[in-house]
Motif scaffolding. Structure first.
Motif, PDB file in Angstrom:
ATOM      1  N   ASP A  10       0.830  -1.206   0.000  1.00  0.00           N
ATOM      2  CA  ASP A  10       0.000   0.000   0.000  1.00  0.00           C
ATOM      3  C   ASP A  10       0.868   1.261   0.000  1.00  0.00           C
ATOM      4  N   ARG A  11       2.035   1.181   0.639  1.00  0.00           N
ATOM      5  CA  ARG A  11       2.917   2.342   0.765  1.00  0.00           C
ATOM      6  C   ARG A  11       3.940   2.455  -0.357  1.00  0.00           C
ATOM      7  N   GLY A  12       4.020   1.440  -1.227  1.00  0.00           N
ATOM      8  CA  GLY A  12       5.010   1.509  -2.296  1.00  0.00           C
ATOM      9  C   GLY A  12       5.413   0.142  -2.800  1.00  0.00           C
ATOM     10  N   LEU A  13       6.658   0.034  -3.206  1.00  0.00           N
ATOM     11  CA  LEU A  13       7.172  -1.193  -3.806  1.00  0.00           C
ATOM     12  C   LEU A  13       8.551  -1.508  -3.242  1.00  0.00           C
ATOM     13  N   VAL A  14       8.850  -2.795  -3.122  1.00  0.00           N
ATOM     14  CA  VAL A  14      10.179  -3.253  -2.701  1.00  0.00           C
ATOM     15  C   VAL A  14      10.694  -4.230  -3.748  1.00  0.00           C
ATOM     16  N   PHE A  15      11.939  -4.010  -4.192  1.00  0.00           N
ATOM     17  CA  PHE A  15      12.567  -4.881  -5.177  1.00  0.00           C
ATOM     18  C   PHE A  15      13.927  -5.340  -4.649  1.00  0.00           C
ATOM     19  N   ALA A  16      14.298  -6.562  -4.981  1.00  0.00           N
ATOM     20  CA  ALA A  16      15.620  -7.062  -4.594  1.00  0.00           C
ATOM     21  C   ALA A  16      16.073  -8.104  -5.605  1.00  0.00           C
ATOM     22  N   ALA A  17      17.383  -8.131  -5.855  1.00  0.00           N
ATOM     23  CA  ALA A  17      17.955  -9.109  -6.788  1.00  0.00           C
ATOM     24  C   ALA A  17      19.387  -9.403  -6.377  1.00  0.00           C
ATOM     25  N   ASP A  18      19.782 -10.657  -6.505  1.00  0.00           N
ATOM     26  CA  ASP A  18      21.192 -10.977  -6.275  1.00  0.00           C
ATOM     27  C   ASP A  18      21.981 -10.595  -7.527  1.00  0.00           C
ATOM     28  N   THR A  19      23.278 -10.788  -7.491  1.00  0.00           N
ATOM     29  CA  THR A  19      24.122 -10.378  -8.628  1.00  0.00           C
ATOM     30  C   THR A  19      25.017 -11.506  -9.133  1.00  0.00           C
ATOM     31  N   ARG A  20      24.807 -12.712  -8.641  1.00  0.00           N
ATOM     32  CA  ARG A  20      25.695 -13.813  -9.050  1.00  0.00           C
ATOM     33  C   ARG A  20      25.214 -14.447 -10.354  1.00  0.00           C
ATOM     34  N   LEU A  34      18.976  -5.717 -11.553  1.00  0.00           N
ATOM     35  CA  LEU A  34      17.935  -4.756 -11.184  1.00  0.00           C
ATOM     36  C   LEU A  34      18.173  -3.477 -11.975  1.00  0.00           C
ATOM     37  N   HIS A  35      17.215  -3.094 -12.797  1.00  0.00           N
ATOM     38  CA  HIS A  35      17.372  -1.966 -13.720  1.00  0.00           C
ATOM     39  C   HIS A  35      16.248  -0.961 -13.498  1.00  0.00           C
ATOM     40  N   VAL A  44       8.582   6.039 -12.230  1.00  0.00           N
ATOM     41  CA  VAL A  44       9.701   5.175 -11.876  1.00  0.00           C
ATOM     42  C   VAL A  44       9.314   3.771 -12.309  1.00  0.00           C
ATOM     43  N   ILE A  45      10.162   3.132 -13.101  1.00  0.00           N
ATOM     44  CA  ILE A  45       9.907   1.802 -13.631  1.00  0.00           C
ATOM     45  C   ILE A  45      11.122   0.936 -13.314  1.00  0.00           C
ATOM     46  N   VAL A  46      10.878  -0.228 -12.707  1.00  0.00           N
ATOM     47  CA  VAL A  46      11.947  -1.126 -12.276  1.00  0.00           C
ATOM     48  C   VAL A  46      11.757  -2.476 -12.963  1.00  0.00           C
ATOM     49  N   LEU A  47      12.857  -3.049 -13.430  1.00  0.00           N
ATOM     50  CA  LEU A  47      12.812  -4.358 -14.088  1.00  0.00           C
ATOM     51  C   LEU A  47      13.855  -5.274 -13.460  1.00  0.00           C
ATOM     52  N   LEU A  48      13.403  -6.436 -12.970  1.00  0.00           N
ATOM     53  CA  LEU A  48      14.286  -7.484 -12.464  1.00  0.00           C
ATOM     54  C   LEU A  48      14.367  -8.585 -13.505  1.00  0.00           C
ATOM     55  N   THR A  49      15.562  -9.161 -13.698  1.00  0.00           N
ATOM     56  CA  THR A  49      15.759 -10.121 -14.785  1.00  0.00           C
ATOM     57  C   THR A  49      16.320 -11.443 -14.272  1.00  0.00           C
ATOM     58  N   ALA A  50      15.903 -12.534 -14.922  1.00  0.00           N
ATOM     59  CA  ALA A  50      16.427 -13.865 -14.611  1.00  0.00           C
ATOM     60  C   ALA A  50      16.419 -14.692 -15.881  1.00  0.00           C
ATOM     61  N   GLY A  51      17.354 -15.647 -15.962  1.00  0.00           N
ATOM     62  CA  GLY A  51      17.422 -16.513 -17.133  1.00  0.00           C
ATOM     63  C   GLY A  51      18.714 -16.301 -17.907  1.00  0.00           C
ATOM     64  N   ASN A  52      18.686 -16.620 -19.180  1.00  0.00           N
ATOM     65  CA  ASN A  52      19.852 -16.481 -20.054  1.00  0.00           C
ATOM     66  C   ASN A  52      20.355 -15.043 -20.013  1.00  0.00           C
ATOM     67  N   LEU A  53      21.585 -14.844 -19.525  1.00  0.00           N
ATOM     68  CA  LEU A  53      22.105 -13.488 -19.312  1.00  0.00           C
ATOM     69  C   LEU A  53      22.203 -12.699 -20.600  1.00  0.00           C
ATOM     70  N   SER A 114      15.186 -18.972 -22.459  1.00  0.00           N
ATOM     71  CA  SER A 114      14.553 -19.028 -21.142  1.00  0.00           C
ATOM     72  C   SER A 114      14.857 -17.761 -20.353  1.00  0.00           C
ATOM     73  N   VAL A 115      13.842 -16.920 -20.204  1.00  0.00           N
ATOM     74  CA  VAL A 115      14.001 -15.676 -19.449  1.00  0.00           C
ATOM     75  C   VAL A 115      12.703 -15.388 -18.695  1.00  0.00           C
ATOM     76  N   SER A 116      12.810 -14.612 -17.647  1.00  0.00           N
ATOM     77  CA  SER A 116      11.629 -14.139 -16.930  1.00  0.00           C
ATOM     78  C   SER A 116      11.964 -12.800 -16.288  1.00  0.00           C
ATOM     79  N   PHE A 117      10.936 -11.997 -16.079  1.00  0.00           N
ATOM     80  CA  PHE A 117      11.131 -10.637 -15.599  1.00  0.00           C
ATOM     81  C   PHE A 117      10.068 -10.282 -14.560  1.00  0.00           C
ATOM     82  N   ILE A 118      10.438  -9.389 -13.652  1.00  0.00           N
ATOM     83  CA  ILE A 118       9.481  -8.733 -12.764  1.00  0.00           C
ATOM     84  C   ILE A 118       9.529  -7.248 -13.087  1.00  0.00           C
ATOM     85  N   LEU A 119       8.387  -6.689 -13.426  1.00  0.00           N
ATOM     86  CA  LEU A 119       8.288  -5.274 -13.787  1.00  0.00           C
ATOM     87  C   LEU A 119       7.357  -4.579 -12.799  1.00  0.00           C
ATOM     88  N   GLY A 120       7.807  -3.458 -12.268  1.00  0.00           N
ATOM     89  CA  GLY A 120       6.961  -2.720 -11.335  1.00  0.00           C
ATOM     90  C   GLY A 120       7.264  -1.242 -11.384  1.00  0.00           C
TER      91      GLY A 120
END
Length: 267
Positions: A10-20, A34-35, A44-53, A114-120
């Protein structure tokens, strides 16, 4: 492997991603997953990425190039979209374009697209929104019943989110919960590693994003372990739900005696 989390509050958004990122046991590197695309007080638009680099980097680069160029008719970019739904469609189109370019070559080389994303994020006066985008370019949206999405190596960090995550949490509380989720994953899977990129976006009142340091979860991890050990002795000795399952043919008398002190059988 990767682990990324996005939570809609309700107060906003939280994003987190590892870097390995690893391409084998002896080829481990750190890459940003995390972009952020931001125009102060507008979006403000945030994109988290996973899968084939290589694929995820191509999608991010394409989105950045399109955002900087003049929008084509009928194709909103991350900087011209008027809603987060349009931004999610832009991510889907970028995935399609990269697949048209690289998909066949990847398949011939025996590699999957194979890729997947979180967009917020939040655009204008629209409420903050959160999406999970799949490799086909389609997506789903988070809501009150499921306020978070995970991509990558998510199974170890999911239980705490299932139990604790709720839309009315404060941003700081949600950040602690996310770090505990990462701590569980880091303990159980070596393919997820430090540092963790953490982004908090307060979308009520003046729009503001903060990136607190999260290079180590040791402090919160140690406190969590101490609390678990402190509370363990206080758990019920005889959970009522287990008593009906104590079938005499399956449980040794000594084991049954722990639940039924009046039982005097011998093992």
């Amino acid at each position: 492997m990767t682990y990324c989390v996005g939570i809609l509050l309700d107060r906003g958004l939280v994003f987190a991603a590892d870097t390995r990122t690893n391409a084998g046991f002896d080829n481990i590197s750190a890459f940003k997953k995390l972009h952020v695309w931001e125009k102060p007080e507008e979006r403000v638009i945030v994109l988290l990425t996973a899968g084939n680099l290589a694929v995820t980097q191509a999608v991010v680069s394409l989105l950045t190039e399109e955002a900087s160029a003049k929008p084509k008719a009928g194709e909103a970019t991350l900087y011209s979209a008027t809603t987060m739904f349009q931004a999610a469609r832009a991510v889907g189109r970028a995935i399609h374009k990269v697949k048209e370019t690289d998909g066949e070559a990847l398949a011939k080389n025996g590699e999957s697209f194979s890729v997947s994303f979180i967009l917020g994020g939040q655009i204008g006066k629209e409420r903050p929104r959160l999406f999970q985008v799949y490799s086909a370019g389609n997506f789903i949206e988070a809501g009150p019943d499921t306020p978070f999405f995970q991509i990558g190596e998510h199974k170890y960090g999911k239980p705490i989110l299932d139990r604790v995550a709720k839309p009315d949490m404060r941003l700081g509380e949600a950040a602690k919960m996310v770090l505990l989720s990462f701590d569980s994953t880091l303990r159980s899977n070596l393919s997820v590693g430090m540092p963790i990129d953490l982004l908090l976006c307060r979308t009520t009142g003046p729009r503001r994003c903060a990136t607190p340091s999260a290079r180590s979860t040791s402090s919160i991890s140690e406190k969590n372990e101490r609390e678990k050990k402190r509370r363990l002795p206080r758990l019920p000795v005889r959970p009522p739900a287990l008593l009906p399952a104590l079938d005499q043919a399956l449980v040794r008398p000594k084991a049954r005696q722990a639940y039924m002190p009046g039982f005097t059988g011998t093992a």
